[in-house]
Design a protein around this motif. Structure first.
Motif, PDB file in Angstrom:
ATOM      1  N   THR A  43       0.821  -1.205   0.000  1.00 45.49           N
ATOM      2  CA  THR A  43       0.000   0.000   0.000  1.00 45.49           C
ATOM      3  C   THR A  43       0.857   1.257   0.000  1.00 45.49           C
ATOM      4  N   TRP A  44       1.953   1.249   0.723  1.00 39.71           N
ATOM      5  CA  TRP A  44       2.773   2.460   0.799  1.00 39.71           C
ATOM      6  C   TRP A  44       3.378   2.803  -0.561  1.00 39.71           C
ATOM      7  N   VAL A  45       3.669   1.791  -1.382  1.00 37.20           N
ATOM      8  CA  VAL A  45       4.201   2.054  -2.717  1.00 37.20           C
ATOM      9  C   VAL A  45       3.131   2.709  -3.585  1.00 37.20           C
ATOM     10  N   LEU A  46       1.911   2.199  -3.507  1.00 38.25           N
ATOM     11  CA  LEU A  46       0.804   2.792  -4.261  1.00 38.25           C
ATOM     12  C   LEU A  46       0.548   4.226  -3.815  1.00 38.25           C
ATOM     13  N   LEU A  50       0.779   7.586  -6.129  1.00 44.42           N
ATOM     14  CA  LEU A  50      -0.353   8.505  -6.256  1.00 44.42           C
ATOM     15  C   LEU A  50       0.052   9.934  -5.901  1.00 44.42           C
ATOM     16  N   VAL A  51       0.796  10.088  -4.812  1.00 41.49           N
ATOM     17  CA  VAL A  51       1.252  11.418  -4.393  1.00 41.49           C
ATOM     18  C   VAL A  51       2.165  12.016  -5.454  1.00 41.49           C
ATOM     19  N   ILE A  53       2.145  11.440  -8.675  1.00 37.47           N
ATOM     20  CA  ILE A  53       1.320  11.834  -9.827  1.00 37.47           C
ATOM     21  C   ILE A  53       0.588  13.135  -9.542  1.00 37.47           C
ATOM     22  N   VAL A  54      -0.014  13.243  -8.359  1.00 30.94           N
ATOM     23  CA  VAL A  54      -0.762  14.463  -8.005  1.00 30.94           C
ATOM     24  C   VAL A  54       0.179  15.665  -7.937  1.00 30.94           C
ATOM     25  N   VAL A  55       1.332  15.511  -7.322  1.00 30.05           N
ATOM     26  CA  VAL A  55       2.295  16.616  -7.226  1.00 30.05           C
ATOM     27  C   VAL A  55       2.786  17.001  -8.621  1.00 30.05           C
ATOM     28  N   GLY A  56       2.999  16.024  -9.472  1.00 27.99           N
ATOM     29  CA  GLY A  56       3.421  16.305 -10.844  1.00 27.99           C
ATOM     30  C   GLY A  56       2.376  17.111 -11.600  1.00 27.99           C
TER      31      GLY A  56
END
Length: 65
Positions: A43-46, A50-51, A53-56
């Motif tokens: 889960t921590w990798v996912l 996700l973080v 991608i959102v920051v990008g």
């Protein structure tokens, strides 16, 4: 050393062996699952993906716009 102390020590050693045996069995089971192709991403990798991608996306929006 009396009998109760040696019994406690043996019980502690037995509990430690049981813990080690359970740990080894858990590791063996995980390796078997991975070999069958049942590997799951932690889960921590996912969450990190996700973080990122959102920051990008946010950086793209604020830098370009």
């Amino acid at each position: 050393m009396n009998e109760s102390e040696s019994a406690d020590r043996e019980r502690g050693d037995t509990q430690r062996l049981n813990w080690i045996d359970r740990r080894r069995a858990k590791i063996r089971d995980e390796i078997a699952r991975n070999r069958r192709g049942e590997y799951t991403v932690p889960t921590w990798v996912l969450t990190v993906a996700l973080v990122a991608i959102v920051v990008g996306w946010l950086a793209l929006i604020f830098l370009v716009g």
